[in-house]
Enzyme design. Structure first.
Site, PDB file in Angstrom:
ATOM      1  N   PHE A  91    -103.513 -92.130  33.130  1.00 26.48           N
ATOM      2  CA  PHE A  91    -103.663 -91.732  31.730  1.00 26.48           C
ATOM      3  C   PHE A  91    -103.925 -92.919  30.798  1.00 26.48           C
ATOM      4  O   PHE A  91    -103.757 -94.059  31.153  1.00 26.48           O
ATOM      5  CB  PHE A  91    -102.540 -90.833  31.245  1.00 26.48           C
ATOM      6  CG  PHE A  91    -101.139 -91.394  31.149  1.00 26.48           C
ATOM      7  CD1 PHE A  91    -100.104 -90.516  30.926  1.00 26.48           C
ATOM      8  CD2 PHE A  91    -100.839 -92.747  31.252  1.00 26.48           C
ATOM      9  CE1 PHE A  91     -98.799 -90.969  30.804  1.00 26.48           C
ATOM     10  CE2 PHE A  91     -99.550 -93.213  31.134  1.00 26.48           C
ATOM     11  CZ  PHE A  91     -98.519 -92.313  30.907  1.00 26.48           C
ATOM     12  N   GLU A  92    -104.428 -92.553  29.588  1.00 27.10           N
ATOM     13  CA  GLU A  92    -104.976 -93.518  28.623  1.00 27.10           C
ATOM     14  C   GLU A  92    -106.153 -94.283  29.214  1.00 27.10           C
ATOM     15  O   GLU A  92    -106.406 -95.432  28.861  1.00 27.10           O
ATOM     16  CB  GLU A  92    -103.894 -94.468  28.116  1.00 27.10           C
ATOM     17  CG  GLU A  92    -102.847 -93.775  27.252  1.00 27.10           C
ATOM     18  CD  GLU A  92    -101.897 -94.754  26.589  1.00 27.10           C
ATOM     19  OE1 GLU A  92    -102.255 -95.935  26.431  1.00 27.10           O
ATOM     20  OE2 GLU A  92    -100.785 -94.337  26.215  1.00 27.10           O
ATOM     21  N   GLY A  93    -106.865 -93.649  30.126  1.00 30.10           N
ATOM     22  CA  GLY A  93    -108.024 -94.269  30.776  1.00 30.10           C
ATOM     23  C   GLY A  93    -107.686 -94.660  32.200  1.00 30.10           C
ATOM     24  O   GLY A  93    -106.901 -95.591  32.421  1.00 30.10           O
TER      25      GLY A  93
END
Length: 623
Positions: free
Chosen positions: A412-414
């Site tokens: 998550f967050e990339g």
């Protein structure tokens, strides 16, 4: 629409959303250009005494609260953070750490926001996720950066008091490709009307306020939405491999009316707002990773002294000792990267988009490796749950839980793969500005001719700078004492990496963007160089109070990192990428389906991509 057209559309959407200008210095950008600008990060910017004092007091208050009121084993067992814990943290101001005092927040520096998250993350990662999702990507950060004064005064005090926020971008068929976004926002008088489904809405089950990305015509816009608006239904609460206490759901919008005054920025600014928010929002994840790693050092030390095999404590056996050294050195380095990035963010004189992205990428990968090695050191006890260990009379160390909780950090967050691509785009921006049309297969003859002139001017001035630098001088960076040799390595490798990137652009031209394995290694090298720089800067500062001990940790970390860098440099040109891609294509075509014979699939039947239908609204409010 052809596959190529879809790809070009998605790339165009991403390109329009990114920040186009570099108005402030960037250590990371220059690092990839072969220009090691140590003066941009050393000495690390200091905080005002008053801000540091308030920050220390807050972190101590959080520690007391965690110790006295939070039971992480209960949260893991029940899969829910108790309401009184949420309200207690709200009373401390933990939901408004970086919100300005004029809006009811604590107004603390990012450094203390992240030190608080590091502490919380070491004790209860789900609780750290609640706090960071609310403040790093939820309502506070985009409003601080892009909101009107009216919006700030309407929503920031509510966030600071503890009304929880969530960020809604992902959809069942939309992950890292926002061009496929299906949620719509249609203007109707003084309102917008939202329709769509959002997936993996961390905090979405208990949120009071939402940041929602929706399509306004052909562009994407951002809105602040009241979570109890008519037409919003939280269809289910999702459960995961780890982070069992997070309230993550599937949120459906049906004819949801949102006042036009709740539009953040202008129509079409949504993705730019999301990406800019993440520049500082990504500071939080390295903090929790550093907290996990620092906890792992303690457990590795205590267990490896207590456990005796073949006449010695297991930590004295080389096979385990090398793992302990990796854990301790990496924990110190992860804290160094986190601290340096926070100080740069607080200082505001540098553009930290690359440093923040590298920090997220590096901390999530290395933090997971640290916890994996801890589980290995613990052996069977590492695989056993803390509750089971305690039930049979041993210390309930949640090593397997921490490993499960940390696995999402690489996604998550990339995800790591998307971070590689995003960082690469920023790292080669100078090249694309100078010679972009030369490697653009769709450029016209006139555009290519103009690009030749621009590229000639740029490379005539840039390439000679890659020949030699301070890293070739025996006395370079002497002020760092025993760490000087490592900084010389960073400087030399920075130039070597820039030469390799230039050669790759010359060799592959427009096809370079599809050489994702190559570009991923370029970024991983840059991440190691950033970590080496950060750990040297931290050790040099810490030595004033701690003597030689910080140098010992930093020196060992840098030696380990140099081996990883050497391997990555070798693999830039000596690898199996082409064979791997060809083989993967054959796998996808079913050429090797015989490999799949002799097994049964335990998956539950259903479509690969779908959305829940029916069911009750599972949204709940903290009481």
């Amino acid at each position: 629409m052809t596959q190529h057209t879809r790809y070009e559309e998605s790339r165009a959407v991403g390109e329009q959303a990114r920040e186009q200008e570099w108005t402030r210095p960037s250590f990371g950008k220059q690092l990839f250009l072969g220009d090691f600008r140590l003066e941009l990060v050393h000495p690390a910017p200091a905080l005002p005494d008053e801000a540091a004092k308030r920050g220390e007091e807050f972190v101590r208050a959080v520690r007391r609260f965690l110790d006295g009121h939070v039971d992480p084993a209960l949260i893991e067992r029940t899969g829910q953070i108790p309401d009184d814990v949420v309200k207690g943290l709200a009373g401390l101001g933990a939901f408004g750490i970086t919100i300005g005092e004029e809006y009811g927040g604590l107004g603390l520096p990012y450094l203390y926001y992240c030190r608080a998250l590091m502490l919380v993350g070491s004790y209860c990662p789900a609780l750290a996720t609640l706090l960071s999702a609310h403040q790093s990507i939820g309502v506070p950060q985009p409003l601080k950066l892009f909101g009107t004064e009216e919006q700030k005064r309407a929503f920031l005090p509510r966030c600071a008091r503890g009304e929880i926020s969530a960020f809604l971008l992902t959809e069942p068929d939309v992950g890292s490709d926002p061009a496929r976004l299906a949620t719509t926002a249609v203007r109707d008088g003084d309102d917008y009307v939202l329709d769509g489904v959002k997936l993996w809405t961390t905090n979405g089950v208990i949120a009071d306020l939402l940041v929602v990305m929706a399509r306004t015509g052909k562009k994407i816009s951002a809105f602040v939405v009241e979570a109890d608006s008519p037409g919003i239904t939280v269809r289910r609460r999702n459960t995961f491999m780890g982070l069992r206490g997070i309230e993550n759901g599937v949120t459906e919008f049906k004819q949801v009316r949102v006042p036009a005054r709740n539009l953040i920025g202008r129509e079409g600014d949504g993705l730019r707002i999301a990406l800019t928010t993440l520049n500082t929002g990504r500071l939080s994840l390295p903090a929790t990773c550093a907290g996990n790693a620092k906890w792992a050092v303690r457990i590795a030390r205590e267990w490896s002294n207590a456990r005796v095999q073949w006449g010695h404590a297991i930590g004295r056996h080389e096979a385990v000792a090398t793992k302990i050294a990796f854990i301790a050195a990496t924990a110190y380095a992860l804290e160094a990267v986190m601290e340096l990035n926070c100080r740069l963010a607080d200082d505001k004189r540098n553009d930290i988009r690359i440093e923040a992205a590298l920090g997220k990428l590096y901390a999530s990968e290395m933090g997971y490796r640290v916890l994996d090695e801890l589980v290995q050191i613990r052996g069977g006890r590492g695989y056993e749950s803390a509750e089971s260990l305690a039930a049979r009379g041993e210390r309930g160390v949640p090593a397997e839980q921490m490993l499960r909780d940390a696995r999402i950090n690489r996604i998550f967050e990339g995800s790591t793969e998307i971070m590689h691509l995003a960082i690469t785009r920023e790292a080669v921006d100078a090249h694309l500005s100078a010679a972009g049309e030369l490697i653009n297969p769709d450029a016209s003859r006139q555009e290519r001719a103009a690009a030749v002139k621009r590229a000639g001017r740029f490379y005539a001035g840039w390439l000679p700078t890659l020949v030699a630098g301070a890293g070739t001088l025996p006395g370079g960076y002497a002020a760092f004492g025993p760490l000087a040799a490592h900084l010389r390595f960073v400087e030399r490798t920075s130039r070597k990496l820039a030469r390799s990137t230039f050669y790759a652009m010359s060799r592959w031209q427009g096809r370079l963007e599809h050489r994702q394995a190559f570009l991923g290694r370029v970024v991983d090298i840059g991440a190691e160089l950033l970590a080496m720089t950060a750990v040297c800067v931290k050790a040099e500062g810490d030595s004033a109070d701690l003597g030689r001990r910080p140098y010992e940790l930093a020196d060992t970390f840098c030696h380990q990192a140099r081996r990883r860098v050497d391997t990555l440099l070798d693999r830039l040109w000596d690898n199996t990428d082409a064979r791997d891609v060809r083989l993967a294509g054959y796998v996808l075509d079913g050429r090797y389906d015989f490999v799949e014979e002799g097994v049964l699939d335990p998956s539950i039947d259903g479509p690969w991509i779908g959305a829940p239908e029916g069911g009750e609204n599972v949204r709940r409010k903290i009481t």
